[in-house]
Design a protein around this motif. Structure first.
Motif, mmCIF file in Angstrom:
data_model
loop_
_atom_site.group_PDB
_atom_site.id
_atom_site.type_symbol
_atom_site.label_atom_id
_atom_site.label_comp_id
_atom_site.label_asym_id
_atom_site.label_seq_id
_atom_site.Cartn_x
_atom_site.Cartn_y
_atom_site.Cartn_z
ATOM 1 N N GLN A 100 0.863 -1.177 0.000
ATOM 2 C CA GLN A 100 0.000 0.000 0.000
ATOM 3 C C GLN A 100 0.898 1.224 0.000
ATOM 4 O O GLN A 100 1.904 1.264 0.710
ATOM 5 N N TRP A 101 0.512 2.231 -0.796
ATOM 6 C CA TRP A 101 1.337 3.428 -0.949
ATOM 7 C C TRP A 101 0.652 4.622 -0.308
ATOM 8 O O TRP A 101 -0.574 4.722 -0.289
ATOM 9 N N GLY A 102 1.472 5.540 0.188
ATOM 10 C CA GLY A 102 0.947 6.689 0.905
ATOM 11 C C GLY A 102 -0.006 7.518 0.083
ATOM 12 O O GLY A 102 -1.006 8.024 0.590
ATOM 13 N N TYR A 103 0.261 7.658 -1.234
ATOM 14 C CA TYR A 103 -0.599 8.507 -2.051
ATOM 15 C C TYR A 103 -1.981 7.905 -2.255
ATOM 16 O O TYR A 103 -2.913 8.599 -2.644
ATOM 17 N N ASP A 104 -2.143 6.568 -1.996
ATOM 18 C CA ASP A 104 -3.470 5.964 -2.119
ATOM 19 C C ASP A 104 -4.449 6.598 -1.135
ATOM 20 O O ASP A 104 -5.622 6.787 -1.442
ATOM 21 N N LYS A 105 -3.959 6.929 0.069
ATOM 22 C CA LYS A 105 -4.842 7.514 1.077
ATOM 23 C C LYS A 105 -5.367 8.865 0.620
ATOM 24 O O LYS A 105 -6.537 9.189 0.792
ATOM 25 N N VAL A 145 9.613 4.783 5.288
ATOM 26 C CA VAL A 145 9.437 6.102 5.887
ATOM 27 C C VAL A 145 10.255 7.122 5.107
ATOM 28 O O VAL A 145 11.431 6.901 4.820
ATOM 29 N N SER A 146 9.622 8.246 4.761
ATOM 30 C CA SER A 146 10.277 9.283 3.978
ATOM 31 C C SER A 146 10.357 10.577 4.777
ATOM 32 O O SER A 146 9.449 10.905 5.545
ATOM 33 N N LEU A 147 11.469 11.297 4.595
ATOM 34 C CA LEU A 147 11.608 12.624 5.177
ATOM 35 C C LEU A 147 11.252 13.699 4.160
ATOM 36 O O LEU A 147 11.323 14.890 4.455
ATOM 37 N N GLY A 148 10.869 13.276 2.957
ATOM 38 C CA GLY A 148 10.492 14.220 1.915
ATOM 39 C C GLY A 148 9.002 14.468 1.920
ATOM 40 O O GLY A 148 8.281 14.126 2.853
ATOM 41 N N SER A 149 8.512 15.064 0.837
ATOM 42 C CA SER A 149 7.098 15.432 0.759
ATOM 43 C C SER A 149 6.435 14.853 -0.482
ATOM 44 O O SER A 149 5.484 15.412 -1.000
ATOM 45 N N ASP A 150 6.965 13.734 -0.991
ATOM 46 C CA ASP A 150 6.383 13.126 -2.180
ATOM 47 C C ASP A 150 4.943 12.716 -1.933
ATOM 48 O O ASP A 150 4.623 12.081 -0.926
ATOM 49 N N TYR A 151 4.070 13.057 -2.866
ATOM 50 C CA TYR A 151 2.668 12.638 -2.880
ATOM 51 C C TYR A 151 1.874 13.137 -1.677
ATOM 52 O O TYR A 151 0.844 12.575 -1.343
ATOM 53 N N LEU A 152 2.344 14.176 -1.012
ATOM 54 C CA LEU A 152 1.621 14.685 0.146
ATOM 55 C C LEU A 152 0.789 15.899 -0.242
ATOM 56 O O LEU A 152 1.219 16.731 -1.037
ATOM 57 N N PRO A 153 -0.411 16.036 0.322
ATOM 58 C CA PRO A 153 -1.199 17.244 0.084
ATOM 59 C C PRO A 153 -0.564 18.426 0.798
ATOM 60 O O PRO A 153 0.281 18.268 1.681
ATOM 61 N N LEU A 154 -0.990 19.628 0.428
ATOM 62 C CA LEU A 154 -0.367 20.839 0.943
ATOM 63 C C LEU A 154 -0.396 20.901 2.461
ATOM 64 O O LEU A 154 0.583 21.294 3.096
ATOM 65 N N SER A 159 3.081 20.880 7.336
ATOM 66 C CA SER A 159 2.969 20.545 8.750
ATOM 67 C C SER A 159 4.358 20.400 9.358
ATOM 68 O O SER A 159 5.372 20.366 8.658
ATOM 69 N N GLU A 160 4.411 20.297 10.676
ATOM 70 C CA GLU A 160 5.681 20.174 11.375
ATOM 71 C C GLU A 160 6.142 18.727 11.493
ATOM 72 O O GLU A 160 7.182 18.459 12.090
ATOM 73 N N GLU A 161 5.384 17.795 10.951
ATOM 74 C CA GLU A 161 5.770 16.391 11.000
ATOM 75 C C GLU A 161 7.032 16.167 10.166
ATOM 76 O O GLU A 161 7.132 16.634 9.034
ATOM 77 N N THR A 162 7.996 15.427 10.726
ATOM 78 C CA THR A 162 9.250 15.154 10.027
ATOM 79 C C THR A 162 9.170 13.902 9.175
ATOM 80 O O THR A 162 9.708 13.854 8.070
ATOM 81 N N TYR A 163 8.478 12.890 9.677
ATOM 82 C CA TYR A 163 8.451 11.593 9.014
ATOM 83 C C TYR A 163 7.077 11.320 8.404
ATOM 84 O O TYR A 163 6.050 11.615 9.009
ATOM 85 N N VAL A 165 4.966 8.139 6.222
ATOM 86 C CA VAL A 165 4.968 6.762 5.728
ATOM 87 C C VAL A 165 4.687 6.784 4.229
ATOM 88 O O VAL A 165 3.616 7.213 3.796
ATOM 89 N N SER A 166 5.662 6.338 3.439
ATOM 90 C CA SER A 166 5.515 6.363 1.981
ATOM 91 C C SER A 166 4.852 5.099 1.455
ATOM 92 O O SER A 166 4.090 5.143 0.491
ATOM 93 N N HIS A 167 5.142 3.957 2.077
ATOM 94 C CA HIS A 167 4.497 2.718 1.658
ATOM 95 C C HIS A 167 4.627 1.666 2.752
ATOM 96 O O HIS A 167 5.491 1.762 3.629
ATOM 97 N N ILE A 168 3.736 0.679 2.703
ATOM 98 C CA ILE A 168 3.761 -0.449 3.632
ATOM 99 C C ILE A 168 3.613 -1.729 2.822
ATOM 100 O O ILE A 168 2.737 -1.823 1.957
ATOM 101 N N GLU A 169 4.481 -2.694 3.081
ATOM 102 C CA GLU A 169 4.390 -3.993 2.417
ATOM 103 C C GLU A 169 4.025 -5.061 3.439
ATOM 104 O O GLU A 169 4.619 -5.139 4.511
ATOM 105 N N TYR A 170 3.035 -5.865 3.094
ATOM 106 C CA TYR A 170 2.589 -6.959 3.952
ATOM 107 C C TYR A 170 2.922 -8.276 3.256
ATOM 108 O O TYR A 170 2.724 -8.406 2.045
#
Length: 204
Positions: A100-105, A145-154, A159-163, A165-170
């Protein structure tokens, strides 16, 4: 709805609730509802023109519009099947994984997404009776876990969050020891995922 997409969203799927006009230097809310029929699947797209009166649209050949893309899919009712051959007394394992990828949310608007899962069964052609359910020997959850802002809404980018979650593999691992020789059939019925991978390891 406007745009020459291969599968354009039919106008009858859309309900648009918007004011007839919006004054300059003011804001307004436009609500778009898409009612997708139950008997369709695949990718659909289109654009909604905002009809903004701006001379720049003619000068620069641009237009103000909102792009809409839909991917319609259904939970399968029949399992994926794959045959493989095992020698008498061999051990084998099956590892199934999905991501599952972060941008799906942000694409779905859901705060939380249900984790992928699988209904797994095995059958041997020479054995009579129902399919056997192999024992689940291991589950693994790998988080990127990403420290960047890929696929994140404005609102998340600023926000002040540093980390993030870019993706999760099960992954799930099933093992069979001292197997009966012959042609086995692996059946996988996925849930809450549009794709998955599997590995069959024989011996060892």
């Amino acid at each position: 709805m406007y745009e020459p997409y291969e599968n354009p969203i039919p106008n009858e799927w859309l309900t648009i609730d918007a004011p007839a006009t919006v004054d300059a230097n003011s804001t307004a809310t436009v609500n778009v509802t898409v009612d997708v029929p139950t008997d369709v699947k695949g990718e659909y797209g289109g654009c909604i023109k905002l009809n903004i009166d701006d001379s720049a649209t003619e000068r620069w050949g641009m237009d103000y519009e909102v792009d809409i893309r839909l991917e319609v899919w259904k939970q399968p009712k029949t399992a994926y099947q794959q045959n493989f051959t095992v020698k008498q007394g061999q051990n084998f394992s099956v590892v199934i994984s999905a991501s599952q990828w972060g941008y799906d949310k942000y694409a779905t608007g859901a705060e939380e997404t249900e984790e992928p899962s699988f209904k797994v069964s095995l059958a041997l052609a020479d054995l009579e009776g129902e399919d056997m359910t192999p024992e689940l020997s291991k589950t693994v959850k790998t988080v990127g876990v990403s420290l960047g802002s890929d696929y994140l809404p404005l609102e998340d980018v600023t926000s002040e969050e540093t980390y993030h979650v870019s993706h999760i593999e099960y992954s799930e691992t099933y093992k069979v020891t001292n197997a009966t020789g012959g042609v086995w059939t692996l059946k996988i019925l996925p849930k809450n995922t549009q794709s998955f991978e599997y590995t069959i390891e024989i011996g060892g």
